[in-house]
Design a protein around this motif. Structure first.
Motif, short mmCIF file in Angstrom:
data_model
loop_
_atom_site.label_atom_id
_atom_site.label_comp_id
_atom_site.label_asym_id
_atom_site.label_seq_id
_atom_site.Cartn_x
_atom_site.Cartn_y
_atom_site.Cartn_z
N ALA A 93 55.43 62.06 -6.81
CA ALA A 93 55.61 61.78 -8.24
C ALA A 93 54.84 62.78 -9.10
CB ALA A 93 55.16 60.36 -8.55
N VAL A 94 55.30 62.96 -10.34
CA VAL A 94 54.64 63.84 -11.30
C VAL A 94 53.93 62.97 -12.33
CG1 VAL A 94 54.96 65.62 -13.05
CG2 VAL A 94 56.35 65.66 -10.98
N PHE A 95 52.63 63.23 -12.54
CA PHE A 95 51.84 62.45 -13.48
C PHE A 95 51.35 63.37 -14.61
CE2 PHE A 95 51.61 60.24 -9.47
CZ PHE A 95 51.77 58.91 -9.83
N ASP A 96 51.65 62.98 -15.85
CA ASP A 96 51.15 63.72 -17.00
C ASP A 96 50.41 62.76 -17.93
OD1 ASP A 96 53.24 62.23 -17.91
OD2 ASP A 96 54.19 63.84 -19.06
N GLY A 97 49.69 61.83 -17.34
CA GLY A 97 48.98 60.80 -18.07
C GLY A 97 49.24 59.44 -17.45
N GLY A 98 48.61 58.43 -18.00
CA GLY A 98 48.78 57.08 -17.48
C GLY A 98 47.45 56.54 -16.99
N ALA A 99 47.39 55.24 -16.74
CA ALA A 99 46.12 54.62 -16.39
C ALA A 99 46.28 53.57 -15.30
CB ALA A 99 45.50 53.99 -17.63
#
Length: 395
Positions: free
Chosen positions: A151-157
């Motif tokens: 998966a590609v993550f460009d933010g989140g918590a």
């Protein structure tokens, strides 16, 4: 006599009739329960089909509705909760377009932001179900598996999430920008896998995270331009490994972290630029392994760190312009192994070590003849002794 026999027959017949009635009632109740179960399963399957259809819709608003519908179904359907979680995780593994350039039409920017909101909503929903105290309307998903492979993550918590007995797979995932927040998470008896992950930008925050009796793997991960922060994290037991990991630029910080009764491994890792810091970290009964690691123009810093028992192993490491620094570090009962090292312009700096119990090990085993470029602690000079210390008092 005949009357008595007739009465007995009546009683027996009544008993048989009562038994038959009860049996019939039980069978009817059993059949009713079975029918209710069947109706429940049909209803849940219909909800699953509807939620799946919404998640596959082209319109972001429908997909958002699908996220919440699937999460609600996971709460209600214990038997297939893992399946519902798998579907939500699959949303994050879908191809993720890069952000449109400044010259792209406004419509493309809006579509990209809407798609991003769907992905971040999936993360929020998962995180909400992994808190120590979930909301009254939700059910805990702790103990289940979460597959974020690729998966590609460009933010989140994932702030405060509890992964007790869970397997959480971020292998081959990409952290490209923004901040992904894992602060205060708790991983107990499970596994957190970042094998082959790429940290290309932004910040990944593990501040004050707790890992106990499990495994954390960054094997074959690549750090290039990102900041990864484990400040004040706690690692109790288990293994944290950076086997074959590569560090280019960026920063990985373990400042003030605590390690107890486990292993931290940088075996065959490569450090080329960037910085890895364990400033003020505390290692108790822990093994720190970096044998066969390669350091080129990159510092690994253990300033003010404490090593109580356990070991530090840099056997066979290669330093080509890089440095491993132990300013004001304490070694109490800890062994340090520098045998078979290769230093070509690199440095191991130990001349300001505050304390050690066992002198470091070298190939010849002689402290007075360390490898060139190794800066050792300054040995205290002998002080004059008072007369009574020599047994001369009163002579």
């Amino acid at each position: 006599m005949g009357s008595l026999l007739g009465l007995v027959g009546v009683v027996i017949g009544a008993g048989i009739g009562l038994w038959a009635a009860k049996t019939t009632a039980r069978q009817q109740r059993k059949s009713a329960r079975h029918e209710l179960r069947q109706q429940r399963v049909r209803l849940l399957n219909e909800r699953f089909a509807t939620a799946s259809e919404l998640l596959g819709h082209t319109e972001p608003a429908h997909r958002l509705a699908g996220v919440h519908a699937m999460a609600g179904l996971a709460d209600d359907w214990h038997e297939r909760r893992q399946t519902c979680i798998d579907v939500l995780c699959a949303q994050l593994r879908m191809p993720y377009p890069t952000e449109p350039g400044a010259k792209a039409p406004a419509k493309k920017h809006l579509a990209w932001r809407a798609d991003r909101e769907v992905r971040h909503t999936v993360l929020r929903v998962i995180c909400d179900h992994l808190q120590e105290e979930v909301s009254e309307s939700a059910t805990s998903w702790t103990g289940h598996a979460f597959d974020f492979t690729g998966a590609v993550f460009d933010g989140g918590a994932f702030t405060g999430a509890c992964f007790t007995g869970s397997t959480v797979d971020f292998s081959n995932s990409e952290f490209s920008s923004g901040t992904v927040d894992f602060s205060n998470i708790k991983v107990s008896g499970g596994r957190l896998d970042f094998s082959g992950a790429q940290f290309l930008g932004g910040t990944v925050n593990f501040h004050s995270a707790t890992f106990s009796d499990g495994g954390v793997s960054f094997s074959d991960a690549r750090f290039s331009g990102a900041s990864v922060d484990f400040t004040r994290a706690k690692f109790v037991g288990g293994l944290m490994t950076f086997l074959h990991a590569e560090f280019y630029d960026g920063r990985v910080a373990f400042d003030m972290a605590e390690f107890a009764d486990g292993t931290v491994s940088f075996v065959e890792a490569r450090f080329t630029g960037g910085k890895v810091a364990f400033t003020g970290a505390r290692f108790t009964g822990c093994r720190v392994e970096a044998y066969e690691a390669e350091f080129s123009d990159s510092p690994v810093i253990f300033d003010y760190a404490e090593f109580i028992d356990g070991s530090v192993n840099l056997r066979g490491a290669r330093l080509r312009g890089g440095s491993v620094e132990f300013h004001m570090a304490h070694f109490a009962g800890c062994t340090v192994d520098f045998r078979h090292m290769s230093l070509t312009g690199g440095r191991i700096i130990m001349w300001a070590v505050a304390q050690w119990t066992h002198p470091p090990l070298f190939d010849d085993g002689v402290l007075e003849a360390p490898p060139t470029d190794l800066q050792l602690p300054i040995e205290p000079q002998p002080q004059p002794q008072p007369p009574e210390a020599d047994g001369l008092a009163g002579a």
